[in-house]
Design an enzyme around this catalytic site. Structure first.
Site, PDB file in Angstrom:
ATOM      1  N   HIS A   7      -9.403   1.162   4.680  1.00 27.79           N
ATOM      2  CA  HIS A   7      -8.146   1.354   5.415  1.00 27.79           C
ATOM      3  C   HIS A   7      -8.384   2.328   6.568  1.00 27.79           C
ATOM      4  CE1 HIS A   7      -4.101   2.637   6.403  1.00 27.79           C
ATOM      5  NE2 HIS A   7      -3.689   1.516   5.850  1.00 27.79           N
ATOM      6  N   ASN A  61       0.872  -1.174   0.000  1.00 27.64           N
ATOM      7  CA  ASN A  61       0.000   0.000   0.000  1.00 27.64           C
ATOM      8  C   ASN A  61       0.909   1.223   0.000  1.00 27.64           C
ATOM      9  OD1 ASN A  61      -1.771   2.063   0.579  1.00 27.64           O
ATOM     10  ND2 ASN A  61      -2.244   1.373   2.658  1.00 27.64           N
ATOM     11  N   SER A 103       3.349  -2.142  10.321  1.00 31.22           N
ATOM     12  CA  SER A 103       4.800  -2.196  10.587  1.00 31.22           C
ATOM     13  C   SER A 103       5.451  -3.518  10.190  1.00 31.22           C
ATOM     14  CB  SER A 103       5.081  -1.863  12.048  1.00 31.22           C
ATOM     15  OG  SER A 103       4.710  -0.520  12.324  1.00 31.22           O
ATOM     16  N   GLU A 130      -5.437  -4.876  10.511  1.00 36.42           N
ATOM     17  CA  GLU A 130      -4.409  -3.881  10.753  1.00 36.42           C
ATOM     18  C   GLU A 130      -4.715  -3.116  12.042  1.00 36.42           C
ATOM     19  OE1 GLU A 130      -2.302  -2.693   6.854  1.00 36.42           O
ATOM     20  OE2 GLU A 130      -4.098  -1.484   7.027  1.00 36.42           O
ATOM     21  N   GLU A 132      -6.802   4.764   7.599  1.00 34.37           N
ATOM     22  CA  GLU A 132      -6.583   6.177   7.260  1.00 34.37           C
ATOM     23  C   GLU A 132      -7.791   6.754   6.528  1.00 34.37           C
ATOM     24  OE1 GLU A 132      -2.741   5.566   5.459  1.00 34.37           O
ATOM     25  OE2 GLU A 132      -1.970   5.033   7.429  1.00 34.37           O
ATOM     26  N   GLY A 138       2.484   2.219  10.753  1.00 34.37           N
ATOM     27  CA  GLY A 138       3.476   3.278  10.629  1.00 34.37           C
ATOM     28  C   GLY A 138       4.182   3.642  11.915  1.00 34.37           C
ATOM     29  N   LYS A 197       0.176   4.279  -0.348  1.00 29.88           N
ATOM     30  CA  LYS A 197      -0.444   5.470   0.244  1.00 29.88           C
ATOM     31  C   LYS A 197      -0.203   6.697  -0.647  1.00 29.88           C
ATOM     32  CE  LYS A 197      -0.075   3.267   4.697  1.00 29.88           C
ATOM     33  NZ  LYS A 197       0.027   3.392   6.157  1.00 29.88           N
TER      34      LYS A 197
HETATM   35  P1  PGA Z   1       2.880   0.313   7.609  1.00 26.33           P
HETATM   36  O1  PGA Z   1       1.412   0.520   7.004  1.00 26.33           O
HETATM   37  O2  PGA Z   1       3.404  -0.977   7.016  1.00 26.33           O
HETATM   38  O3  PGA Z   1       3.647   1.497   7.172  1.00 26.33           O
HETATM   39  O4  PGA Z   1       2.715   0.190   9.091  1.00 26.33           O
HETATM   40  C1  PGA Z   1       0.545  -0.558   6.815  1.00 26.33           C
HETATM   41  C2  PGA Z   1      -0.734  -0.093   6.208  1.00 26.33           C
HETATM   42  O5  PGA Z   1      -1.215   0.993   6.546  1.00 26.33           O
HETATM   43  O6  PGA Z   1      -1.320  -0.794   5.356  1.00 26.33           O
END
Ligand code: PGA
Length: 251
Positions: free
Chosen positions: A100, A12, A214, A170, A102, A176, A14
């Site tokens: 997601h 992803n 992560s 997640e 976000e 992140g 983003k």
């Molecule tokens: P990350 O994000 O691997 O940077 O923690 C995962 C995600 O949001 O899908």
């Protein structure tokens, strides 16, 4: 039962990627996947909408799959700035991430909205990856499994089958942050998700459940070996071809 759940490693990206760097990244992933010749796992990259078409072109013939990061529930219409599932499909995508955290946070997306987006993905012939996950406050209050259950019940459309659905777990606090749940916590969450899916999907045992939050090259093998984990949804570490390929290798 033989293992029917083919692991999926999904990147992803983003809101990252201008054309030159993004195409170099796509090409790096495509070259690595081609060289590895994997038939036992799927590698998916989800770039920003502006790059879906160029990335789909860049990875053609490599086996790398391409998806969108989000879609609108409607096929077309007066929704300035939005992208429909049909548009993603037209640009070369075969998959789309929906719900997601976000999107849920930044855009106030409810379970009902996520569900409508998953249905839109089906309508357009895309495979939706439905994301769910608890916040830190919810985990600390001991509400994790209940939250996951409510999100699943609200976000997974009726009529879902393993061929039409991927679920990504997640934890919001792991995205992140460099923090990850223990493998026991991941296994417990995934076992509960599969149990709940049992009441929602006819062939729940075959639905792929990805872990996200992560994931990187150095922890992928451990996280992917947790019970009921069928792959990973990778954010930050999907922006470097070597790191992302190391995760795919660990699958
Ligand atoms: P990350 O994000 O691997 O940077 O923690 C995962 C995600 O949001 O899908």
């Amino acid at each position: 039962m033989a293992r029917t759940r083919r692991p999926m490693i999904a990147g992803n990206w983003k809101m990252n990627g201008l054309r030159a760097d993004a195409l170099a990244l796509a090409k790096g992933v495509a070259d690595g996947v081609k060289q590895a010749g994997w038939r036992d796992r799927e590698v998916l990259v989800c770039p920003p909408a502006t790059l879906v078409m160029a990335v789909a072109d860049a990875v053609k013939g490599s086996g790398v799959l391409v998806g969108g990061e989000d879609c609108h529930a409607e096929a077309s219409g007066a929704h300035t700035g939005d992208i429909s599932a049909e548009m993603l499909r037209d640009a070369g995508a075969g998959h789309v991430i929906v719900g997601h955290s976000e999107r849920r946070t930044d855009h106030g997306e409810t379970d009902a909205v996520v569900r409508a987006k998953a249905e839109a993905a089906w309508r357009a012939g895309l495979l939706p990856i439905v994301c769910i996950g608890e916040t830190l406050a919810e985990r600390e209050a001991g509400k994790t499994l209940g939250v996951l259950e409510a999100q699943l019940r609200g976000s997974v459309p009726s009529g879902a089958t393993a061929a039409k659905l991927v679920v990504a777990y997640e934890p919001v606090w792991a995205i992140g942050t460099g923090k990850t749940p223990t493998t026991a916590e991941v296994a417990a969450a995934h076992a509960h998700i599969r149990k709940v899916l049992g009441g929602l999907v006819s062939d729940a045992a075959a639905v792929r459940l990805l872990y996200g939050g992560s994931v990187k090259g150095s922890n992928a093998a451990e996280l992917l070996a947790a019970g009921d984990v069928d792959g990973a949804l990778v954010g930050g570490a999907s922006l470097k071809a070597d790191e992302f390929l190391a995760i795919a290798k660990a699958a």
